[in-house]
Motif scaffolding. Structure first.
Motif, short mmCIF file in Angstrom:
data_model
loop_
_atom_site.label_atom_id
_atom_site.label_comp_id
_atom_site.label_asym_id
_atom_site.label_seq_id
_atom_site.Cartn_x
_atom_site.Cartn_y
_atom_site.Cartn_z
N GLY A 120 0.79 -1.22 0.00
CA GLY A 120 0.00 0.00 0.00
C GLY A 120 0.81 1.26 0.00
O GLY A 120 0.28 2.34 -0.24
N VAL A 121 2.11 1.15 0.29
CA VAL A 121 3.01 2.31 0.28
C VAL A 121 4.00 2.12 -0.87
O VAL A 121 4.78 1.17 -0.87
CB VAL A 121 3.76 2.47 1.62
CG1 VAL A 121 4.77 3.61 1.53
CG2 VAL A 121 2.77 2.73 2.75
N GLY A 122 3.94 3.04 -1.83
CA GLY A 122 4.84 2.93 -2.97
C GLY A 122 6.19 3.56 -2.74
O GLY A 122 7.21 3.08 -3.25
N LYS A 123 6.20 4.65 -1.95
CA LYS A 123 7.47 5.37 -1.77
C LYS A 123 7.41 6.23 -0.52
O LYS A 123 6.36 6.76 -0.16
CB LYS A 123 7.75 6.26 -2.98
CG LYS A 123 9.09 6.96 -2.96
CD LYS A 123 9.30 7.78 -4.22
CE LYS A 123 10.66 8.47 -4.23
NZ LYS A 123 10.87 9.29 -5.44
N VAL A 124 8.54 6.32 0.16
CA VAL A 124 8.73 7.28 1.24
C VAL A 124 9.76 8.28 0.76
O VAL A 124 10.93 7.95 0.58
CB VAL A 124 9.20 6.59 2.54
CG1 VAL A 124 9.41 7.62 3.64
CG2 VAL A 124 8.18 5.54 2.99
N ASP A 125 9.31 9.51 0.49
CA ASP A 125 10.21 10.51 -0.07
C ASP A 125 11.36 10.80 0.89
O ASP A 125 11.19 10.84 2.11
CB ASP A 125 9.47 11.82 -0.33
CG ASP A 125 8.51 11.70 -1.51
OD1 ASP A 125 8.66 10.74 -2.29
OD2 ASP A 125 7.64 12.57 -1.65
N GLY A 126 12.54 11.02 0.31
CA GLY A 126 13.69 11.42 1.10
C GLY A 126 13.70 12.91 1.37
O GLY A 126 12.84 13.65 0.89
N GLY A 127 14.69 13.34 2.13
CA GLY A 127 14.82 14.75 2.44
C GLY A 127 16.13 15.05 3.12
O GLY A 127 16.83 14.14 3.58
N PRO A 128 16.51 16.33 3.22
CA PRO A 128 17.78 16.73 3.82
C PRO A 128 17.63 17.07 5.30
O PRO A 128 16.55 17.43 5.78
CB PRO A 128 18.16 17.98 3.02
CG PRO A 128 16.82 18.60 2.70
CD PRO A 128 15.85 17.47 2.53
N ALA A 129 18.74 16.99 6.01
CA ALA A 129 18.81 17.45 7.40
C ALA A 129 20.27 17.73 7.73
O ALA A 129 21.18 17.09 7.19
CB ALA A 129 18.24 16.42 8.37
N PRO A 130 20.54 18.68 8.64
CA PRO A 130 21.92 18.91 9.09
C PRO A 130 22.40 17.75 9.94
O PRO A 130 21.62 17.14 10.69
CB PRO A 130 21.82 20.20 9.90
CG PRO A 130 20.40 20.25 10.36
CD PRO A 130 19.59 19.61 9.28
N THR A 131 23.68 17.43 9.84
CA THR A 131 24.27 16.34 10.62
C THR A 131 25.54 16.81 11.30
O THR A 131 26.21 17.74 10.84
CB THR A 131 24.59 15.13 9.73
OG1 THR A 131 25.41 15.54 8.63
CG2 THR A 131 23.31 14.50 9.19
#
Length: 212
Positions: free
Chosen positions: A54-65
């Motif tokens: 039921g879930v095709g994709k979980v979009d990525g994203g940026p964050a500071p590390t």
């Protein structure tokens, strides 16, 4: 994404200057024997597609590390690495429509081996360790709004790292790395187990570090 492009350009600029800057450092200073290093940067995380029915994709994203390392010698180190803020994800259906949102914030402890001499311009490294990633603000459209609690358990498991440090001088360096996290947390809806999320994300990061 704009911040990633800016940092990528900065890293490439540091790479272009590093071969000459280090060679011109004639004061006898050296990176060898320094035991501590800190790196600040930004990473882009991307989970795998089709993590659960039921879930095709979980979009990525940026964050500071941020990371802090202790070097036992010029080659062996232990690193504490983590996201300084949360990664935001948009969850999509098999058809690409938005289905919900979730946030996560990983932290990891890894052993690393850095190849070559401490003063080499390019220093590839590999790492292997353990991580945990806490999920928060889980929402599924049409469920969370009706009072059905949605939760993703903390992901735990192995993390692998590939990277390269590019020396600017004996103190400063630029870093590019990729990390793989084996992430299989359970999804719970209204207190019931709804299955395992096979996220297994990769991160690609760029940063600037200092050793002392």
């Amino acid at each position: 994404m704009r911040s990633i492009k800016i940092l990528s350009l900065a890293t490439l600029g540091a790479l272009a200057l590093s071969s000459t800057a280090f060679a011109q450092d004639g004061n006898g200073d050296t990176a060898s024997g320094k035991h501590f290093a800190v790196v600040g940067g930004i990473s882009l995380v991307q989970p795998k597609n089709d993590p659960i029915n039921g879930v095709g994709k979980v979009d990525g994203g940026p964050a500071p590390t941020l990371s802090a390392s202790y070097y036992f010698n010029d080659n062996f180190a232990v690193e504490l690495w983590g996201a300084a803020d949360k990664f935001d994800h948009r969850v999509r259906t098999d058809g690409g429509a938005k289905a919900g949102t979730v946030e996560q914030q990983p932290i990891a402890l890894s052993a690393q081996y850095h190849f070559g001499q401490a003063d080499n311009t390019f220093r590839p490294f590999v790492g292997l360790g353990y991580y945990e990633s806490n999920f928060s603000n889980e929402k599924i459209d049409g469920l969370s709004d009706t009072g059905n609690h949605v939760g993703v358990e903390t992901a735990k498991g192995a993390i692998g790292t590939l990277g390269v440090d590019m020396n600017i001088n004996s103190t400063w360096f630029a870093r590019a790395d990729a990390r793989y996290m084996h992430a299989r947390p359970d999804l719970r809806i209204a207190g019931q187990n709804a299955g395992e999320l096979k996220l297994d994300p990769w991160t690609v990061g760029f940063g600037i570090g200092a050793r002392f």
